[in-house]
Write a protein that holds these residues in place. Structure first.
Motif, PDB file in Angstrom:
ATOM      1  N   ASP A 110       0.839  -1.202   0.000  1.00  0.00           N
ATOM      2  CA  ASP A 110       0.000   0.000   0.000  1.00  0.00           C
ATOM      3  C   ASP A 110       0.874   1.252   0.000  1.00  0.00           C
ATOM      4  O   ASP A 110       2.025   1.233   0.450  1.00  0.00           O
ATOM      5  N   THR A 111       0.301   2.351  -0.477  1.00  0.00           N
ATOM      6  CA  THR A 111       1.040   3.601  -0.602  1.00  0.00           C
ATOM      7  C   THR A 111       0.393   4.697   0.231  1.00  0.00           C
ATOM      8  O   THR A 111      -0.825   4.865   0.218  1.00  0.00           O
ATOM      9  N   VAL A 112       1.242   5.442   0.949  1.00  0.00           N
ATOM     10  CA  VAL A 112       0.837   6.629   1.705  1.00  0.00           C
ATOM     11  C   VAL A 112       1.553   7.827   1.090  1.00  0.00           C
ATOM     12  O   VAL A 112       2.781   7.816   0.963  1.00  0.00           O
ATOM     13  N   VAL A 113       0.814   8.837   0.698  1.00  0.00           N
ATOM     14  CA  VAL A 113       1.387  10.060   0.127  1.00  0.00           C
ATOM     15  C   VAL A 113       1.450  11.135   1.204  1.00  0.00           C
ATOM     16  O   VAL A 113       0.530  11.264   2.015  1.00  0.00           O
ATOM     17  N   HIS A 114       2.525  11.898   1.201  1.00  0.00           N
ATOM     18  CA  HIS A 114       2.656  13.026   2.122  1.00  0.00           C
ATOM     19  C   HIS A 114       3.371  14.164   1.409  1.00  0.00           C
ATOM     20  O   HIS A 114       3.968  13.971   0.341  1.00  0.00           O
ATOM     21  N   ASP A 138       1.786  17.629  -5.849  1.00  0.00           N
ATOM     22  CA  ASP A 138       0.831  17.795  -6.938  1.00  0.00           C
ATOM     23  C   ASP A 138      -0.124  16.598  -6.974  1.00  0.00           C
ATOM     24  O   ASP A 138       0.323  15.463  -7.146  1.00  0.00           O
ATOM     25  N   PRO A 139      -1.417  16.824  -6.807  1.00  0.00           N
ATOM     26  CA  PRO A 139      -2.356  15.693  -6.843  1.00  0.00           C
ATOM     27  C   PRO A 139      -2.253  14.845  -8.108  1.00  0.00           C
ATOM     28  O   PRO A 139      -2.508  13.636  -8.050  1.00  0.00           O
ATOM     29  N   LYS A 147      -3.585   4.599  -0.908  1.00  0.00           N
ATOM     30  CA  LYS A 147      -4.606   4.315   0.110  1.00  0.00           C
ATOM     31  C   LYS A 147      -4.844   5.474   1.074  1.00  0.00           C
ATOM     32  O   LYS A 147      -5.941   5.613   1.634  1.00  0.00           O
ATOM     33  N   LEU A 148      -3.804   6.280   1.312  1.00  0.00           N
ATOM     34  CA  LEU A 148      -3.923   7.380   2.261  1.00  0.00           C
ATOM     35  C   LEU A 148      -3.092   8.549   1.765  1.00  0.00           C
ATOM     36  O   LEU A 148      -1.934   8.379   1.373  1.00  0.00           O
ATOM     37  N   VAL A 149      -3.687   9.738   1.799  1.00  0.00           N
ATOM     38  CA  VAL A 149      -2.983  10.979   1.467  1.00  0.00           C
ATOM     39  C   VAL A 149      -2.986  11.871   2.697  1.00  0.00           C
ATOM     40  O   VAL A 149      -4.036  12.116   3.298  1.00  0.00           O
ATOM     41  N   TRP A 150      -1.801  12.348   3.061  1.00  0.00           N
ATOM     42  CA  TRP A 150      -1.674  13.323   4.133  1.00  0.00           C
ATOM     43  C   TRP A 150      -1.496  14.718   3.552  1.00  0.00           C
ATOM     44  O   TRP A 150      -0.602  14.941   2.731  1.00  0.00           O
ATOM     45  N   LEU A 151      -2.328  15.651   3.954  1.00  0.00           N
ATOM     46  CA  LEU A 151      -2.078  17.064   3.772  1.00  0.00           C
ATOM     47  C   LEU A 151      -1.665  17.638   5.126  1.00  0.00           C
ATOM     48  O   LEU A 151      -1.954  17.055   6.167  1.00  0.00           O
ATOM     49  N   ASN A 152      -0.992  18.780   5.094  1.00  0.00           N
ATOM     50  CA  ASN A 152      -0.620  19.445   6.346  1.00  0.00           C
ATOM     51  C   ASN A 152      -0.710  20.944   6.119  1.00  0.00           C
ATOM     52  O   ASN A 152       0.214  21.556   5.620  1.00  0.00           O
ATOM     53  N   SER A 153      -1.864  21.485   6.452  1.00  0.00           N
ATOM     54  CA  SER A 153      -2.080  22.922   6.285  1.00  0.00           C
ATOM     55  C   SER A 153      -2.810  23.465   7.501  1.00  0.00           C
ATOM     56  O   SER A 153      -3.924  23.012   7.786  1.00  0.00           O
ATOM     57  N   PRO A 154      -2.183  24.410   8.199  1.00  0.00           N
ATOM     58  CA  PRO A 154      -0.869  25.017   7.976  1.00  0.00           C
ATOM     59  C   PRO A 154       0.266  24.000   8.140  1.00  0.00           C
ATOM     60  O   PRO A 154       0.185  23.093   8.964  1.00  0.00           O
ATOM     61  N   ALA A 174      -8.169  12.569  -4.428  1.00  0.00           N
ATOM     62  CA  ALA A 174      -8.170  11.427  -3.510  1.00  0.00           C
ATOM     63  C   ALA A 174      -9.370  10.527  -3.771  1.00  0.00           C
ATOM     64  O   ALA A 174      -9.248   9.291  -3.783  1.00  0.00           O
ATOM     65  N   ARG A 175     -10.519  11.124  -4.016  1.00  0.00           N
ATOM     66  CA  ARG A 175     -11.704  10.316  -4.300  1.00  0.00           C
ATOM     67  C   ARG A 175     -11.590   9.615  -5.641  1.00  0.00           C
ATOM     68  O   ARG A 175     -12.061   8.482  -5.807  1.00  0.00           O
ATOM     69  N   GLU A 176     -10.940  10.255  -6.571  1.00  0.00           N
ATOM     70  CA  GLU A 176     -10.741   9.651  -7.900  1.00  0.00           C
ATOM     71  C   GLU A 176      -9.915   8.379  -7.810  1.00  0.00           C
ATOM     72  O   GLU A 176     -10.182   7.396  -8.519  1.00  0.00           O
ATOM     73  N   ILE A 177      -8.896   8.380  -6.927  1.00  0.00           N
ATOM     74  CA  ILE A 177      -8.019   7.207  -6.822  1.00  0.00           C
ATOM     75  C   ILE A 177      -8.413   6.299  -5.660  1.00  0.00           C
ATOM     76  O   ILE A 177      -7.743   5.296  -5.390  1.00  0.00           O
TER      77      ILE A 177
END
Length: 367
Positions: A110-114, A138-139, A147-154, A174-177
Motif C-alpha cells: 500500500d502507498t501513503v502520500v505526504h 501535486d495531486p 490508500k492514504l494521502v496526508w495534507l498538512n495545512s498550515p 483522492a476520491r478519484e483514486i
C-alpha cells in the motif's frame, strides 16, 4: 521481525546543542515547538476538578466532550454539519499520525502520500504499517492505488497554507483514486495572514455535501499549551471515524478522563487562544526581522509556530553557524530532501530568549 525505522533525527542535534550551551548567555533553543507559556487556569482547574477518575473513560470521548468537539468544529473550522458520530478524541495528535495507516488496515504493497516538505511522522506511520511512503505535492502525481494521502495545512515546518481551491482539488483527486485524505490542521488557529483560522478540509465548500474519505486532525498542544496533556482529536467521515473507534477500543487507546474534562474547558474558551496567538505574533515580529537583517530569506511561514529560513546554503552549515551564536534550530533536512537548504526556527521560547536570539543575530547583520 524488528521494524525498519530510521534513527531518531533529533539525536543528530546533540553536538550542536552542546556547542550552543557554551554561549556566555546560555542557549536559545528554537529547535522544538514545545510550549513554554503556562497552561490556562481555566483548563488547569477543569483538570483538577476531574481527578476523581475511578471508572474507565470512554474511548469515544464522554458525551459532553463529543458535543464540545462538534461545537468547536462549527465555530472555528466552518464545519457546521457534524454530529457526535463524526468526532473522537485522541492521545495527542502524533499517535494518530503515526498509527493512522495501521488503524486503517494498510500494509505491505500500500502507498501513503505526504508533502515533499513534511513532518517526518507521516512517513514513519507508513513504515510502521509496512506500507510505502511517497512524497508528492501535486495531486496529479499521486499514484493510482494510493490508500492514504496526508495534507498538512498550515504546514510544519514551512508554515504554508492551502486555500480552499487547493483543498477541493486534493479531495477530488483522492476520491478519484480511492484514497482516504487527512489534513493535519494542528496550527490552524495561528494564522498570520488573516483574521481567523486557516481553511479546513471539512469546510462545506470543500466537502460539497459529502465527507466521504476525509479526516481533519487537530491538537490542543499549540493553541492552549496542552502539550503535556496529550489532548487532540479527529473529525470527518463517520464511517472512517467509526472504524478508527472500533480499533482504538480493542487497543485501549483512551484519553484519560481528567484530560477529556480539561479538553472541554479548552475548547469552550476562546479568550486564552486569542491571548496566546498574540504572544506568538509578538515573538514572530521580533525574530523575523532579525533573521532577515542577518541575511536570511523567510519562505512561506504564513501560519504556525515556525519561521522557515534559508541563507541558500546546506542546512547543516547554517545549524553550525547558529550554534556558534548559542542558537539551536532544526535542520530542514529533517523534513525531507526539499528542505535541505532551510532551517526551522520555533517561536516557542520566552520573550527574553527570543530577544536574546535577535540580539545575537544582529552581530551577523552588523558584520
Amino acid at each position: 521481525m524488528a521494524l525498519q525505522l530510521p534513527e531518531f533525527p533529533w539525536d543528530s542535534l546533540v553536538p550542536f546543542a552542546a556547542r550552543a550551551r557554551e554561549h556566555a548567555d546560555g542557549i536559545v533553543d528554537l529547535s522544538v515547538g514545545s510550549p513554554v507559556d503556562p497552561t490556562p487556569e481555566v483548563v488547569r482547574q477543569a483538570l483538577a476538578d476531574a481527578t476523581d477518575a475511578h471508572a474507565y473513560p470512554a474511548t469515544a470521548g464522554s458525551p459532553p466532550l463529543r458535543e464540545a468537539l462538534v461545537d468547536w468544529f462549527a465555530r472555528r473550522r466552518g464545519a457546521t454539519d457534524l454530529t457526535t458520530a463524526n468526532v473522537i478524541p485522541t492521545i495527542g495528535s502524533k499517535e494518530l499520525v503515526a498509527l493512522l495507516p495501521t488503524l486503517l488496515g494498510l500494509g505491505e504493497g500500500d502507498t501513503v502520500v505526504h508533502p515533499t516538505v513534511a513532518y517526518p511522522t507521516y512517513a514513519i506511520g507508513a513504515a510502521i504499517a509496512g506500507a510505502s511512503a511517497v512524497a508528492a505535492d501535486d495531486p496529479d502525481e499521486w499514484p493510482e492505488g494510493t490508500k492514504l494521502v496526508w495534507l498538512n495545512s498550515p504546514g510544519n515546518p514551512d508554515g504554508h497554507v492551502d486555500p480552499i481551491e487547493t483543498l477541493i482539488r486534493a479531495v477530488d483527486r483522492a476520491r478519484e483514486i480511492g484514497a482516504v485524505i487527512a489534513n493535519d490542521e494542528c496550527y490552524a488557529e495561528l494564522n498570520w495572514q488573516g483574521d481567523g483560522p486557516t481553511p479546513s478540509i471539512l469546510d462545506p465548500r470543500v466537502t460539497r455535501g459529502s465527507r466521504r474519505g476525509t479526516l481533519a486532525v487537530y491538537s490542543l498542544s499549540k493553541q492552549s499549551n496542552l502539550a503535556g496533556y496529550r489532548a487532540a482529536f479527529v473529525g470527518g467521515c463517520s464511517e472512517l471515524v467509526g472504524q478508527l473507534l472500533e480499533v482504538r477500543k480493542h487497543a485501549g487507546l483512551i484519553p484519560p478522563a481528567p484530560v477529556q474534562h480539561a479538553m472541554i474547558a479548552a475548547l469552550g474558551d476562546e479568550e486564552h487562544v486569542d491571548a496566546q496567538r498574540e504572544l506568538y505574533r509578538a515573538r514572530r515580529d521580533v525574530l523575523r526581522p532579525a533573521l532577515e537583517a542577518a541575511g536570511f530569506h523567510i519562505d512561506r511561514s504564513d501560519a504556525g509556530l515556525y519561521l522557515w529560513a534559508t541563507r541558500d546554503e546546506d542546512c547543516w552549515t547554517t545549524i553550525a553557524e547558529l550554534a556558534e551564536l548559542g542558537i539551536l534550530a532544526a535542520p530542514g533536512a529533517f523534513y525531507g530532501d526539499a528542505g535541505a537548504r532551510h532551517v526551522r526556527l520555533a517561536l516557542t521560547a520566552t520573550d527574553e530568549r527570543i530577544a536574546a536570539a535577535a540580539a545575537r543575530l544582529s552581530g551577523i547583520a552588523n558584520g
